[in-house]
Enzyme design. Structure first.
Site, mmCIF file in Angstrom:
data_model
loop_
_atom_site.group_PDB
_atom_site.id
_atom_site.type_symbol
_atom_site.label_atom_id
_atom_site.label_comp_id
_atom_site.label_asym_id
_atom_site.label_seq_id
_atom_site.Cartn_x
_atom_site.Cartn_y
_atom_site.Cartn_z
ATOM 1 N N CYS A 44 11.026 -0.362 -6.074
ATOM 2 C CA CYS A 44 10.264 -0.489 -7.321
ATOM 3 C C CYS A 44 10.141 0.886 -7.973
ATOM 4 O O CYS A 44 9.046 1.451 -8.111
ATOM 5 C CB CYS A 44 8.887 -1.090 -7.046
ATOM 6 S SG CYS A 44 8.003 -1.626 -8.531
ATOM 7 N N GLU B 224 1.295 14.147 3.987
ATOM 8 C CA GLU B 224 0.699 13.549 2.799
ATOM 9 C C GLU B 224 0.368 14.608 1.752
ATOM 10 O O GLU B 224 0.543 14.388 0.551
ATOM 11 C CB GLU B 224 -0.562 12.762 3.166
ATOM 12 C CG GLU B 224 -0.294 11.450 3.867
ATOM 13 C CD GLU B 224 0.448 10.459 2.993
ATOM 14 O OE1 GLU B 224 0.038 10.254 1.829
ATOM 15 O OE2 GLU B 224 1.460 9.897 3.451
#
Length: 374
Positions: free
Chosen positions: A220, A65
């Site tokens: 997206c 992350e």
């Protein structure tokens, strides 16, 4: 979380503007119209072979992350693999010198991320016995970890359902629910965080967290969006209003500052002179070629720092621009050979390093680019 509904008070502006559609949309639980279709989509189309998804632990998720902040997946994969191979456990990271950690981050950029990883590992070793904490507030207190990263660590490891808000998630949510306005403003950010919380399920939250990130990363997209592949296209308001490219609202780009430096590429046979930069400024703590302002005298610098008064200039490499997030740096490599001279002195932060070893130390991409051109 649990069974909850979209309340009109949270979206007054949107509700007033598109009243009829919102009346229809908000009759349903957002987890029915949004969360469940995304979960189903991920089971068939989601990414399941990323290296940090294998042998998943909070530590591995944390490292991935942090690396993925401001950096694309394809760039991160080889760095993550190399990093975890060198530091497979938190204590391995904590027991290493920061310079070694930085060397395994070299070229990935945003180097404060690596320094914070090391600082946090030291804290985890000292305060948690080398075991990654599993409470949100404890994770959030670690250097370099914000609410979204803390939430991702807990959710992806199936510890606790927590909302996340990385760039992909922000884009998916704001388009689907048509959240207009500057999402960096506190009020708007609070609204979209609440929306993210309401869309996060109490079960399968680990899958949902990965799924919404994957949807933003593969379908997206900011520009080349693939609405024909989107599992929630039928309820997407931005699609309905043909305003996908306008959402989320784009910030006006600040003009980058431009500076120019001369890089002294000082060569002695098969070695190059490098200096470790200060902890502040550009490339903090990294090894670099000596960097001079364009009006500084090269000969004076070399004599002052090495004791060599006669230098042999060689053909220079063409100047190039090295871009950072906030600044464009024009670099003028000045090639100098001192193989026939004796170095009388060097500062503590300077050393000669063989060309083949430069890739194993913490340097910027600009240094490696010059070495590759020689």
């Amino acid at each position: 979380m649990g069974s909850y509904y979209l309340y009109s008070d949270l979206y007054r502006g949107i509700y007033r503007r598109y009243k009829n559609y919102w009346l229809e949309l908000t009759k349903q639980n957002p987890q029915e119209i949004f969360t469940k279709p995304i979960l189903h989509w991920w089971s068939e189309h989601g990414r399941k072979d990323l290296p940090w998804q294998k042998n998943k632990t909070p530590y591995r998720t944390w490292v991935s992350e942090i690396m993925l902040q401001q950096t694309q997946v394809k760039t991160v994969i080889p760095y993550f693999t190399k990093f975890i191979s060198k530091f497979p456990k938190i204590n391995d990271l904590a027991n290493s010198e920061q310079s070694e950690v930085m060397s395994h981050w070299s070229g990935l950029g945003y180097y404060s991320r690596a320094r914070n990883l090391h600082k946090a590992a030291l804290i985890i070793k000292k305060d948690y016995g080398g075991i990654f904490p599993n409470k949100f507030d404890e994770i959030l207190s670690l250097p370099g970890i914000g609410p979204s990263t803390a939430g991702a660590i807990l959710s992806l490891n199936n510890i606790e359902p927590r909302a996340i808000m990385d760039g992909n998630v922000k884009r998916v949510l704001s388009r689907h629910f048509f959240i207009e306005g500057d999402l960096t403003k506190a009020g708007m950010l609070k609204k979209i965080w609440k929306l993210s919380e309401r869309c996060t399920p109490e079960t399968d939250f680990d899958i949902y967290t990965q799924a919404i990130m994957d949807l933003g990363a593969t379908v997206c997209l900011p520009k080349k969006y693939k609405c024909d592949q989107c599992p929630v296209v039928k309820s997407c308001i931005a699609k309905k209003k043909n305003k996908i490219e306008l959402i989320p609202q784009k910030k006006a780009k600040k003009q980058k500052r431009k500076i120019e430096y001369n890089f002294l590429v000082i060569r002695s046979e098969d070695s190059f002179l490098l200096e470790q930069r200060d902890a502040n400024g550009i490339w903090p703590g990294l090894w670099s070629f000596p960097t001079l302002e364009t009006d500084e005298k090269v000969e004076s610098w070399i004599e002052s720092n090495t004791g060599i008064s006669k230098i042999n200039y060689q053909n220079n490499i063409d100047s190039f621009t090295h871009s950072l997030s906030h600044i464009d740096i024009q670099i003028n490599p000045v090639i100098i050979d001192i193989s026939d001279s004796k170095v009388e002195r060097l500062k503590k932060n300077m050393t000669f390093i063989k060309a083949q070893k430069i890739n194993s130390i913490a340097t910027s991409k600009a240094v490696k680019k010059i070495i590759d051109r020689l």
